[in-house]
Scaffold this motif. Structure first.
Motif, PDB file in Angstrom:
ATOM      1  N   PHE A 149       0.831  -1.193   0.000  1.00 53.97           N
ATOM      2  CA  PHE A 149       0.000   0.000   0.000  1.00 53.97           C
ATOM      3  C   PHE A 149       0.869   1.247   0.000  1.00 53.97           C
ATOM      4  O   PHE A 149       1.977   1.262   0.542  1.00 53.97           O
ATOM      5  CB  PHE A 149      -0.913   0.011   1.234  1.00 53.97           C
ATOM      6  CG  PHE A 149      -1.830  -1.182   1.316  1.00 53.97           C
ATOM      7  CD1 PHE A 149      -3.031  -1.198   0.635  1.00 53.97           C
ATOM      8  CD2 PHE A 149      -1.474  -2.306   2.072  1.00 53.97           C
ATOM      9  CE1 PHE A 149      -3.870  -2.294   0.696  1.00 53.97           C
ATOM     10  CE2 PHE A 149      -2.311  -3.402   2.143  1.00 53.97           C
ATOM     11  CZ  PHE A 149      -3.517  -3.399   1.453  1.00 53.97           C
ATOM     12  N   GLU A 150       0.361   2.300  -0.618  1.00 52.92           N
ATOM     13  CA  GLU A 150       1.029   3.586  -0.568  1.00 52.92           C
ATOM     14  C   GLU A 150       0.955   4.138   0.856  1.00 52.92           C
ATOM     15  O   GLU A 150       0.067   3.774   1.629  1.00 52.92           O
ATOM     16  CB  GLU A 150       0.366   4.568  -1.537  1.00 52.92           C
ATOM     17  CG  GLU A 150       0.444   4.153  -3.010  1.00 52.92           C
ATOM     18  CD  GLU A 150       1.865   4.183  -3.542  1.00 52.92           C
ATOM     19  OE1 GLU A 150       2.691   4.934  -2.972  1.00 52.92           O
ATOM     20  OE2 GLU A 150       2.154   3.464  -4.517  1.00 52.92           O
ATOM     21  N   SER A 151       1.887   5.013   1.197  1.00 46.29           N
ATOM     22  CA  SER A 151       1.929   5.566   2.556  1.00 46.29           C
ATOM     23  C   SER A 151       0.658   6.309   2.921  1.00 46.29           C
ATOM     24  O   SER A 151       0.284   6.413   4.088  1.00 46.29           O
ATOM     25  CB  SER A 151       3.131   6.495   2.705  1.00 46.29           C
ATOM     26  OG  SER A 151       3.070   7.543   1.748  1.00 46.29           O
ATOM     27  N   SER A 152      -0.041   6.824   1.910  1.00 45.01           N
ATOM     28  CA  SER A 152      -1.275   7.579   2.164  1.00 45.01           C
ATOM     29  C   SER A 152      -2.495   6.679   2.285  1.00 45.01           C
ATOM     30  O   SER A 152      -3.579   7.129   2.651  1.00 45.01           O
ATOM     31  CB  SER A 152      -1.502   8.582   1.032  1.00 45.01           C
ATOM     32  OG  SER A 152      -1.600   7.918  -0.227  1.00 45.01           O
ATOM     33  N   GLU A 153      -2.322   5.379   1.982  1.00 39.98           N
ATOM     34  CA  GLU A 153      -3.444   4.445   2.009  1.00 39.98           C
ATOM     35  C   GLU A 153      -3.559   3.755   3.366  1.00 39.98           C
ATOM     36  O   GLU A 153      -2.561   3.557   4.062  1.00 39.98           O
ATOM     37  CB  GLU A 153      -3.272   3.373   0.929  1.00 39.98           C
ATOM     38  CG  GLU A 153      -3.325   3.881  -0.491  1.00 39.98           C
ATOM     39  CD  GLU A 153      -3.161   2.752  -1.497  1.00 39.98           C
ATOM     40  OE1 GLU A 153      -4.125   2.461  -2.207  1.00 39.98           O
ATOM     41  OE2 GLU A 153      -2.065   2.163  -1.551  1.00 39.98           O
ATOM     42  N   THR A 154      -4.780   3.364   3.708  1.00 40.24           N
ATOM     43  CA  THR A 154      -5.012   2.540   4.889  1.00 40.24           C
ATOM     44  C   THR A 154      -4.933   1.072   4.483  1.00 40.24           C
ATOM     45  O   THR A 154      -5.708   0.642   3.616  1.00 40.24           O
ATOM     46  CB  THR A 154      -6.404   2.814   5.492  1.00 40.24           C
ATOM     47  OG1 THR A 154      -6.488   4.194   5.869  1.00 40.24           O
ATOM     48  CG2 THR A 154      -6.641   1.945   6.724  1.00 40.24           C
ATOM     49  N   PRO A 155      -3.995   0.311   5.041  1.00 40.33           N
ATOM     50  CA  PRO A 155      -3.856  -1.101   4.639  1.00 40.33           C
ATOM     51  C   PRO A 155      -5.131  -1.889   4.893  1.00 40.33           C
ATOM     52  O   PRO A 155      -5.740  -1.782   5.961  1.00 40.33           O
ATOM     53  CB  PRO A 155      -2.714  -1.606   5.528  1.00 40.33           C
ATOM     54  CG  PRO A 155      -1.962  -0.373   5.911  1.00 40.33           C
ATOM     55  CD  PRO A 155      -2.992   0.709   6.042  1.00 40.33           C
ATOM     56  N   GLU A 156      -5.543  -2.642   3.904  1.00 40.76           N
ATOM     57  CA  GLU A 156      -6.703  -3.514   4.028  1.00 40.76           C
ATOM     58  C   GLU A 156      -6.297  -4.916   3.584  1.00 40.76           C
ATOM     59  O   GLU A 156      -6.113  -5.162   2.400  1.00 40.76           O
ATOM     60  CB  GLU A 156      -7.870  -2.991   3.193  1.00 40.76           C
ATOM     61  CG  GLU A 156      -8.441  -1.662   3.696  1.00 40.76           C
ATOM     62  CD  GLU A 156      -9.693  -1.251   2.930  1.00 40.76           C
ATOM     63  OE1 GLU A 156     -10.183  -2.079   2.128  1.00 40.76           O
ATOM     64  OE2 GLU A 156     -10.162  -0.127   3.136  1.00 40.76           O
ATOM     65  N   TYR A 157      -6.156  -5.801   4.560  1.00 36.23           N
ATOM     66  CA  TYR A 157      -5.744  -7.169   4.277  1.00 36.23           C
ATOM     67  C   TYR A 157      -6.932  -8.112   4.432  1.00 36.23           C
ATOM     68  O   TYR A 157      -7.834  -7.872   5.242  1.00 36.23           O
ATOM     69  CB  TYR A 157      -4.638  -7.605   5.232  1.00 36.23           C
ATOM     70  CG  TYR A 157      -3.347  -6.832   5.086  1.00 36.23           C
ATOM     71  CD1 TYR A 157      -2.451  -7.131   4.059  1.00 36.23           C
ATOM     72  CD2 TYR A 157      -3.013  -5.818   5.984  1.00 36.23           C
ATOM     73  CE1 TYR A 157      -1.259  -6.437   3.925  1.00 36.23           C
ATOM     74  CE2 TYR A 157      -1.824  -5.116   5.857  1.00 36.23           C
ATOM     75  CZ  TYR A 157      -0.953  -5.426   4.824  1.00 36.23           C
ATOM     76  OH  TYR A 157       0.222  -4.738   4.696  1.00 36.23           O
TER      77      TYR A 157
ATOM     78  N   GLU B 271       6.969  -3.708   3.352  1.00 42.82           N
ATOM     79  CA  GLU B 271       7.114  -3.762   1.896  1.00 42.82           C
ATOM     80  C   GLU B 271       7.574  -5.134   1.427  1.00 42.82           C
ATOM     81  O   GLU B 271       8.505  -5.294   0.650  1.00 42.82           O
ATOM     82  CB  GLU B 271       8.086  -2.671   1.413  1.00 42.82           C
ATOM     83  CG  GLU B 271       7.593  -1.258   1.718  1.00 42.82           C
ATOM     84  CD  GLU B 271       8.548  -0.192   1.217  1.00 42.82           C
ATOM     85  OE1 GLU B 271       9.666  -0.556   0.798  1.00 42.82           O
ATOM     86  OE2 GLU B 271       8.165   0.990   1.234  1.00 42.82           O
TER      87      GLU B 271
END
Length: 269
Positions: A88-96, A116
């Motif tokens: 995910f990009e740093s601006s994104e909220t990770p969704e696993y 990463e």
């Protein structure tokens, strides 16, 4: 002797990430061929799901199996599972997905984190957390501590699912149950004592809990009682916990019970 880097639960979680990602037999076959021709031959029959089960069975039969490039199969499986995680990009909220979250949780329990798609150690290798868990399970089975083993299994399962409150509760019950069962093994009469506290007193009187090491005694200000209070700081019905706190409790209980089980395994000294 080679030391396990990852627990069995972590390896299985990585296999499940692979299973949730691969859509065709060809994708799995390509990975298995990279792991080794013998592995592909043993995991080449049945449906795609059945082939993943064959992979887990193959690993269980030989945890120290080496791949064709000289590495260990468990490392190759876990590293492949991690490579399949989204970035995910740093601006994104990770969704696993659920299986991806489970792999990340199992790695944290083994003392690793993922950044990463790279596996990085977060706890000292000297703790040997995967080996500690394997040893606890082996000794629980060897000495037929069935009740304690049941609570331990439930704690592992709850933690893998991210149910922190349930995991915490089962860890406390497991720790109490194990000390009870050890006391009864050392002296069957301990079963008739009024409380678990009385059984722990009996373990100290026999020298199993070492007062010189501050494991017991000192007016209740000792390691065992301190650990007991730390497991549930809000009493028998704890409030919500987070992952870091629940993982910390699990590590405390794991390392302590390994010490006690190893001591029991060679008792009397």
């Amino acid at each position: 002797m080679w030391a396990l880097r990852f627990s069995r639960q972590t390896v299985i979680a990585a296999v499940e990430v692979m299973e949730g990602t691969f859509q065709t037999h060809e994708e799995l076959t390509r990975v298995l061929l990279k792991f080794g021709s013998a592995l592909n031959q043993n995991c080449n029959a049945g449906s795609l799901s059945r082939r993943f089960n064959h992979l887990i069975s193959f690993y269980d039969a030989d945890p120290e199996h080496k791949t064709d490039d000289g590495g260990f199969l468990q490392d190759a499986i876990v590293e492949k599972g991690v490579l399949l995680l989204p970035v995910f990009e740093s601006s994104e909220t990770p969704e696993y997905s659920e299986v991806q979250q489970t792999l990340l949780r199992m790695l944290r329990l083994d003392g690793f984190e993922v950044k990463e798609r790279n596996i990085q150690r977060t706890l000292p290798e000297e703790l040997k957390l995967p080996q500690a868990q394997d040893q606890v399970i082996r000794l629980l089975d060897a000495h037929n501590f069935a009740t304690s083993k049941g609570h331990f299994d439930q704690a592992l399962d709850a933690h893998a699912r991210g149910n922190w409150a349930s995991a915490n509760a089962q860890l406390r019950v497991f720790f109490e149950s194990l000390l009870d069962e050890i006391a009864i093994k050392l002296d069957p009469g301990a079963e008739h004592l009024a409380s678990s506290e009385n059984r722990r007193e009996m373990l100290a009187s026999k020298g199993f809990l070492d007062e010189q090491l501050n494991e017991w005694g000192n007016g209740g200000k000792n390691f065992i009682n301190g650990l007991w209070k730390r497991l549930h700081p809000q009493g028998p019905h704890p409030g919500l916990s987070d992952e870091d706190d629940s993982t910390f409790r699990r590590h405390l209980v794991l390392l302590t019970t390994r010490l006690l089980l190893m001591r029991f395994d060679t008792w009397p000294p």
